[in-house]
Design a protein around this motif. Structure first.
Motif, PDB file in Angstrom:
ATOM      1  N   HIS A  84      -8.057  -1.147  11.284  1.00 38.78           N
ATOM      2  CA  HIS A  84      -7.166  -1.839  10.709  1.00 38.78           C
ATOM      3  C   HIS A  84      -6.159  -1.066   9.980  1.00 38.78           C
ATOM      4  O   HIS A  84      -6.636  -0.433   9.156  1.00 38.78           O
ATOM      5  N   LYS A  85      -4.760  -1.030  10.182  1.00 36.52           N
ATOM      6  CA  LYS A  85      -3.797  -0.320   9.295  1.00 36.52           C
ATOM      7  C   LYS A  85      -3.624  -1.061   8.083  1.00 36.52           C
ATOM      8  O   LYS A  85      -3.434  -2.347   7.976  1.00 36.52           O
ATOM      9  N   ASP A 126      -1.461  -2.566   4.790  1.00 40.56           N
ATOM     10  CA  ASP A 126      -0.047  -2.984   4.707  1.00 40.56           C
ATOM     11  C   ASP A 126       0.640  -2.728   3.444  1.00 40.56           C
ATOM     12  O   ASP A 126       1.539  -3.382   3.087  1.00 40.56           O
ATOM     13  N   SER A 174      -5.632  -3.471   1.147  1.00 47.88           N
ATOM     14  CA  SER A 174      -5.293  -2.194   1.595  1.00 47.88           C
ATOM     15  C   SER A 174      -5.830  -1.233   0.829  1.00 47.88           C
ATOM     16  O   SER A 174      -5.901  -1.419  -0.715  1.00 47.88           O
ATOM     17  N   GLU A 178      -4.003   4.394   3.754  1.00 48.27           N
ATOM     18  CA  GLU A 178      -3.593   4.100   4.957  1.00 48.27           C
ATOM     19  C   GLU A 178      -4.413   2.899   5.854  1.00 48.27           C
ATOM     20  O   GLU A 178      -3.764   2.349   6.669  1.00 48.27           O
ATOM     21  N   PHE A 179      -5.354   2.418   5.341  1.00 45.95           N
ATOM     22  CA  PHE A 179      -6.318   1.602   6.022  1.00 45.95           C
ATOM     23  C   PHE A 179      -6.418   0.305   5.358  1.00 45.95           C
ATOM     24  O   PHE A 179      -6.519   0.359   4.055  1.00 45.95           O
ATOM     25  N   GLN A 216      -1.919  -4.241  12.799  1.00 45.69           N
ATOM     26  CA  GLN A 216      -1.759  -3.201  13.473  1.00 45.69           C
ATOM     27  C   GLN A 216      -2.892  -2.119  13.364  1.00 45.69           C
ATOM     28  O   GLN A 216      -3.677  -2.232  12.363  1.00 45.69           O
ATOM     29  N   ARG A 217      -3.263  -1.449  14.222  1.00 45.42           N
ATOM     30  CA  ARG A 217      -4.365  -0.329  14.290  1.00 45.42           C
ATOM     31  C   ARG A 217      -3.665   0.769  13.504  1.00 45.42           C
ATOM     32  O   ARG A 217      -2.437   1.083  13.580  1.00 45.42           O
ATOM     33  N   LEU A 218      -4.922   1.786  12.864  1.00 41.94           N
ATOM     34  CA  LEU A 218      -4.365   2.844  12.367  1.00 41.94           C
ATOM     35  C   LEU A 218      -4.632   3.901  13.414  1.00 41.94           C
ATOM     36  O   LEU A 218      -5.690   4.189  13.924  1.00 41.94           O
ATOM     37  N   GLY A 237      -7.480   6.532  13.362  1.00 42.52           N
ATOM     38  CA  GLY A 237      -7.857   6.084  12.188  1.00 42.52           C
ATOM     39  C   GLY A 237      -9.218   6.674  11.643  1.00 42.52           C
ATOM     40  O   GLY A 237      -9.753   7.094  10.593  1.00 42.52           O
TER      41      GLY A 237
END
Length: 252
Positions: A79-80, A82, A87, A90-91, A232-234, A237
């Motif tokens: 998971h990215k 936000d 958060s 970045e993740f 959204q996905r990272l 990642g």
């Protein structure tokens, strides 16, 4: 209520197995996997200076939360972040896993100093059970608990592990949240038909239409852009995580 009853059986097992004030209670879901390095560190160190185990432990803020990297269905689908509270860089992270020192756990700590708090449910014998009532920590309201350096605050039951707010959070390298790691679509549908986050059309709805998590996973698995989606996905990642933290052996 059923969930809290099941978690309460964990506390009873700890006591039966001889848990002491110096031991650590850790409650996680099956898909929340702490790293071995972190568990070894917790055995030898005092995370964030939050704990004492002696008779002067007042349990002001004994709850320590672990923030796990969120993987959806696969280690390639992270998971990215936000930019919000869930958060870390970045993740995205998941912060429901919790630890409390034994001195601050019901049945282990000193109940003559730490008085009980009103709870929202009772078991079949009329004993208080479940989360705390408002004012005693329920929905993050602690207004009815006396304040002061010498006040012994309430002990924690297993519902408190899950529900209560804590400023003590540990990020980075503590583990992974392996969400929806199943080996077939049928297993995913069975979960959403009968267990957490129940979907009444679990056996007929497209997987990606069930919720934002499944939408992320389906698009990740098929390498479809998820631009504009709520989750959204990272991209890359796993490689990004590996630059800073050790990966699980199975991910390497």
């Amino acid at each position: 209520v059923r969930e809290h009853m099941m978690r309460d059986s964990i506390l009873k097992a700890w006591k039966k197995l001889g848990m002491t004030r110096d031991d650590i209670g850790l409650i996680i879901d099956m898909d929340e996997v702490p790293s071995r390095d972190f568990l070894r560190a917790a055995q030898m160190c005092n995370p964030l200076g939050a704990w004492k185990s002696g008779p002067d432990e007042r349990c002001e803020e004994p709850l320590v939360r672990l923030s796990h990297v969120m993987c959806e269905g696969s280690p390639q689908c992270i998971h990215k972040g936000d930019g919000g509270t869930a958060s870390h860089g970045e993740f995205a992270t998941f912060s429901r896993s919790a630890m409390v020192i034994g001195a601050c756990i019901e049945g282990i700590g000193d109940s003559t100093k730490h008085l009980p708090v009103p709870r929202v449910n009772k078991d079949k014998n009329g004993n208080p059970q479940g989360g705390r009532q408002k004012g005693y920590g329920g929905k993050h309201d602690f207004s009815k608990i006396p304040k002061g350096a010498n006040v012994y605050r309430p002990l924690y039951n297993t519902a408190d592990f899950r529900q209560l707010y804590s400023p003590n959070k540990i990020f980075g390298g503590v583990g992974f949240h392996l969400h929806n790691f199943f080996d077939s679509a049928d297993a995913v549908r069975f979960k959403y038909a009968y267990f957490g986050h129940v979907h009444k059309h679990a056996y007929t709805a497209p997987l990606g239409a069930m919720n934002a998590d499944m939408n992320l996973f389906v698009k990740c698995a098929h390498n479809i852009s998820d631009e504009g989606n709520r989750k959204q996905r990272l991209v890359d990642g796993l490689e990004i995580i590996a630059r800073s933290y050790p990966l699980l052996e199975a991910f390497r």
